[in-house]
Design a protein around this motif. Structure first.
Motif, mmCIF file in Angstrom:
data_model
loop_
_atom_site.group_PDB
_atom_site.id
_atom_site.type_symbol
_atom_site.label_atom_id
_atom_site.label_comp_id
_atom_site.label_asym_id
_atom_site.label_seq_id
_atom_site.Cartn_x
_atom_site.Cartn_y
_atom_site.Cartn_z
ATOM 1 N N PHE A 222 0.820 -1.218 0.000
ATOM 2 C CA PHE A 222 0.000 0.000 0.000
ATOM 3 C C PHE A 222 0.851 1.265 0.000
ATOM 4 O O PHE A 222 0.618 2.186 -0.778
ATOM 5 N N THR A 223 1.864 1.317 0.860
ATOM 6 C CA THR A 223 2.624 2.550 1.028
ATOM 7 C C THR A 223 3.609 2.833 -0.108
ATOM 8 O O THR A 223 3.945 3.991 -0.358
ATOM 9 N N ALA A 224 4.075 1.794 -0.818
ATOM 10 C CA ALA A 224 5.067 2.003 -1.878
ATOM 11 C C ALA A 224 4.559 2.950 -2.961
ATOM 12 O O ALA A 224 5.306 3.779 -3.481
ATOM 13 N N PHE A 225 3.279 2.833 -3.328
ATOM 14 C CA PHE A 225 2.694 3.695 -4.346
ATOM 15 C C PHE A 225 1.555 4.540 -3.768
ATOM 16 O O PHE A 225 0.662 4.967 -4.491
ATOM 17 N N MET A 226 1.619 4.794 -2.463
ATOM 18 C CA MET A 226 0.565 5.523 -1.776
ATOM 19 C C MET A 226 0.364 6.936 -2.338
ATOM 20 O O MET A 226 -0.761 7.413 -2.463
ATOM 21 N N GLN A 227 1.465 7.600 -2.679
ATOM 22 C CA GLN A 227 1.351 8.963 -3.221
ATOM 23 C C GLN A 227 0.539 8.975 -4.509
ATOM 24 O O GLN A 227 -0.335 9.828 -4.703
ATOM 25 N N LEU A 228 0.808 8.006 -5.387
ATOM 26 C CA LEU A 228 0.067 7.941 -6.646
ATOM 27 C C LEU A 228 -1.364 7.443 -6.419
ATOM 28 O O LEU A 228 -2.285 7.824 -7.143
ATOM 29 N N TYR A 229 -1.566 6.603 -5.414
ATOM 30 C CA TYR A 229 -2.909 6.112 -5.046
ATOM 31 C C TYR A 229 -3.814 7.290 -4.702
ATOM 32 O O TYR A 229 -4.935 7.414 -5.231
ATOM 33 N N PHE A 230 -3.355 8.156 -3.817
ATOM 34 C CA PHE A 230 -4.176 9.300 -3.398
ATOM 35 C C PHE A 230 -4.191 10.409 -4.454
ATOM 36 O O PHE A 230 -5.197 11.096 -4.630
ATOM 37 N N TYR A 231 -3.080 10.583 -5.170
ATOM 38 C CA TYR A 231 -3.027 11.618 -6.214
ATOM 39 C C TYR A 231 -4.007 11.288 -7.340
ATOM 40 O O TYR A 231 -4.507 12.186 -8.026
ATOM 41 N N GLY A 232 -4.326 9.992 -7.493
ATOM 42 C CA GLY A 232 -5.222 9.565 -8.554
ATOM 43 C C GLY A 232 -6.619 10.123 -8.426
ATOM 44 O O GLY A 232 -7.303 10.314 -9.441
ATOM 45 N N PHE A 233 -7.078 10.418 -7.193
ATOM 46 C CA PHE A 233 -8.424 10.984 -7.061
ATOM 47 C C PHE A 233 -8.451 12.338 -6.345
ATOM 48 O O PHE A 233 -9.480 13.011 -6.334
ATOM 49 N N LEU A 234 -7.322 12.757 -5.784
ATOM 50 C CA LEU A 234 -7.263 14.082 -5.175
ATOM 51 C C LEU A 234 -6.617 15.118 -6.095
ATOM 52 O O LEU A 234 -6.960 16.298 -6.041
ATOM 53 N N ALA A 235 -5.664 14.660 -6.928
ATOM 54 C CA ALA A 235 -5.007 15.509 -7.940
ATOM 55 C C ALA A 235 -4.486 16.824 -7.367
ATOM 56 O O ALA A 235 -4.662 17.888 -7.958
ATOM 57 N N SER A 236 -3.837 16.764 -6.226
ATOM 58 C CA SER A 236 -3.298 17.970 -5.592
ATOM 59 C C SER A 236 -1.984 17.630 -4.909
ATOM 60 O O SER A 236 -1.933 16.718 -4.067
ATOM 61 N N LEU A 237 -0.930 18.358 -5.251
ATOM 62 C CA LEU A 237 0.385 18.124 -4.660
ATOM 63 C C LEU A 237 0.363 18.405 -3.165
ATOM 64 O O LEU A 237 0.910 17.652 -2.362
ATOM 65 N N ILE A 238 -0.317 19.490 -2.774
ATOM 66 C CA ILE A 238 -0.396 19.839 -1.358
ATOM 67 C C ILE A 238 -1.187 18.783 -0.596
ATOM 68 O O ILE A 238 -0.818 18.379 0.508
ATOM 69 N N ALA A 239 -2.287 18.303 -1.192
ATOM 70 C CA ALA A 239 -3.107 17.287 -0.533
ATOM 71 C C ALA A 239 -2.325 15.994 -0.323
ATOM 72 O O ALA A 239 -2.381 15.383 0.754
ATOM 73 N N VAL A 240 -1.581 15.567 -1.346
ATOM 74 C CA VAL A 240 -0.801 14.338 -1.231
ATOM 75 C C VAL A 240 0.311 14.504 -0.200
ATOM 76 O O VAL A 240 0.578 13.596 0.599
ATOM 77 N N SER A 241 0.953 15.676 -0.192
ATOM 78 C CA SER A 241 1.998 15.941 0.807
ATOM 79 C C SER A 241 1.396 15.940 2.210
ATOM 80 O O SER A 241 2.007 15.446 3.163
ATOM 81 N N ALA A 242 0.178 16.486 2.333
ATOM 82 C CA ALA A 242 -0.495 16.511 3.633
ATOM 83 C C ALA A 242 -0.821 15.093 4.095
ATOM 84 O O ALA A 242 -0.689 14.764 5.281
ATOM 85 N N ILE A 243 -1.249 14.236 3.162
ATOM 86 C CA ILE A 243 -1.542 12.846 3.509
ATOM 87 C C ILE A 243 -0.269 12.117 3.914
ATOM 88 O O ILE A 243 -0.251 11.324 4.866
ATOM 89 N N SER A 244 0.828 12.388 3.195
ATOM 90 C CA SER A 244 2.116 11.790 3.568
ATOM 91 C C SER A 244 2.527 12.247 4.963
ATOM 92 O O SER A 244 3.044 11.460 5.758
ATOM 93 N N ALA A 245 2.271 13.525 5.252
ATOM 94 C CA ALA A 245 2.582 14.051 6.580
ATOM 95 C C ALA A 245 1.682 13.407 7.629
ATOM 96 O O ALA A 245 2.127 13.063 8.734
ATOM 97 N N PHE A 246 0.414 13.227 7.286
ATOM 98 C CA PHE A 246 -0.534 12.566 8.185
ATOM 99 C C PHE A 246 -0.083 11.133 8.463
ATOM 100 O O PHE A 246 -0.154 10.660 9.601
ATOM 101 N N HIS A 247 0.395 10.457 7.425
ATOM 102 C CA HIS A 247 0.925 9.106 7.592
ATOM 103 C C HIS A 247 2.102 9.109 8.560
ATOM 104 O O HIS A 247 2.242 8.213 9.402
ATOM 105 N N THR A 248 2.926 10.131 8.461
ATOM 106 C CA THR A 248 4.067 10.250 9.362
ATOM 107 C C THR A 248 3.607 10.433 10.803
ATOM 108 O O THR A 248 4.196 9.865 11.729
#
Length: 377
Positions: A222-248
């Motif tokens: 799940f985590t290896a391609f997690m950025q592309l997983y969420f970017y696929g339906f959120l389409a926002s660099l800030i949103a994906v970075s925020a999710i990565s931060a949330f994961h952290t």
């Protein structure tokens, strides 16, 4: 200052500004998902090839020196990524990064456990290990959150470069910690041979190797391609970075919190829980958040319990080598998985690919559960 606190501070300084947009950065350079999967796989395989030689060096010379060299080699890795404009540049960064990781794995945990054991605190190791990872995640959170905003203002490339001062600071803190004393007096080849014999004679250690190599693969899937997983339906660099931060943040909390005797419950059932959570992520994109939260917490508790069992089952003079042997096998299994994931996701998409992978690991998890109960592991 207590040496444990200095380990915590060094981990806190693990601030990598590009971690939240790394795959997006590679995509901007024109790399395909297959190339990304190949690079992740190559990194893990290179680490695997380097694990045992670096582990033996750490056991024979110094675990502390091995960790400090790891920090030094992180700098050219970051510089190569900053200068990259295509696949070859990222490949160079991957080579330096792999050597850096190989020098760190096995040596860091062995160094910490030996210092704790000498001061009569070996039983505290699972908790210390968890908090070490927790502070590392806090540093990662800061890097991910700030990295997303910095990338929007100054661009991804310059943001990558800003990681280097924190690498230097972490190195300086680690340099002040007492070194390890247990050294192997055997030659390199004999030391490796004796370490392998030790594994062969210990069914418990063999089981621990198998467990650790399999149990975390659903999380990796799940985590290896997690950025592309969420970017696929959120389409926002800030949103994906925020999710990565949330994961952290979730990672940090999961590693810091210690459920005590209940760690063993997670340890025994993680093989079934984690594939089920991965299946949810494949069935519905919004359920990916559930997978992210519960999967992270479950794995952290199970792996902390594993760390305590593993470190308690091996001798000081073989600690870095055996830790590196584990990392070697883990790198191979994860490397193969990442390569397959890149190919599979390119062929049928991430969502359908996760369903197939989850179903496979669910079967493996039930098999592990049966074996564990039968032999009392």
């Amino acid at each position: 200052m207590n040496y444990v606190n200095r380990f915590y501070i060094s981990s806190l300084l693990h601030i990598v500004f590009y971690s939240g947009f790394y795959l997006i950065y590679l995509q901007s350079l024109g790399l395909s998902k297959t190339q990304m999967g190949f690079l992740m796989s190559l990194s893990l395989i290179l680490v695997a090839l380097l694990e045992v030689p670096t582990g033996i060096v750490a056991d024979k010379i110094s675990k502390k020196v091995s960790v400090l060299l790891s920090k030094i080699l992180t700098i050219p890795s970051v510089l190569a990524l900053y200068l990259a404009h295509s696949f070859p540049g990222v490949l160079l960064a991957t080579l330096f990064g792999a050597l850096s990781v190989a020098l760190m794995t096995g040596a860091e945990t062995g160094w910490i456990y030996e210092l704790l054991s000498k001061s009569g605190r070996a039983k505290d190791y699972p908790k210390v290990y968890g908090r070490l990872r927790s502070f590392e995640m806090i540093g990662g959170f800061v890097g991910t959150m700030m990295g997303g905003f910095l990338a929007d203002f100054v661009g991804m490339r310059l943001t990558i470069l800003l990681t280097i001062p924190f690498v230097v600071a972490s190195f300086l803190v680690l340099a002040t910690i007492p070194g390890d004393e247990a050294k192997s007096g055997l030659s390199y080849s004999l030391h490796l041979l004796e370490s392998l014999k030790f594994i062969k004679k210990s069914p418990e250690v063999i089981w621990l190797f198998l467990y650790a190599n399999i149990i975390g693969l659903p999380v990796t899937a799940f985590t290896a391609f997690m950025q592309l997983y969420f970017y696929g339906f959120l389409a926002s660099l800030i949103a994906v970075s925020a999710i990565s931060a949330f994961h952290t943040v979730i990672n940090s909390v999961s590693w810091y919190l210690d459920v005590g005797k209940y760690r063993d419950v997670f340890y025994r059932h993680a093989g079934i829980i984690l594939p089920l959570l991965l299946l949810l992520a494949g069935l519905n994109k919004w359920l990916g958040f559930v997978t992210l939260i519960l999967g992270t917490f479950t794995f952290a508790q199970a792996f902390k319990e594993w760390q305590g069992k593993f470190q308690g089952a091996i001798p000081d003079e073989k600690r870095a080598t055996l830790g590196s042997l584990y990392s070697l096998t883990a790198a191979i299994t994860n490397g193969i998985l990442n390569a397959l994931l890149g190919w599979l996701f390119d062929c049928i998409g991430i969502m359908h690919g996760l369903i197939i992978i989850a179903s496979f690991f669910l079967g493996i998890g039930f098999l592990f559960s049966i074996i564990s109960r039968k032999h009392g592991y």
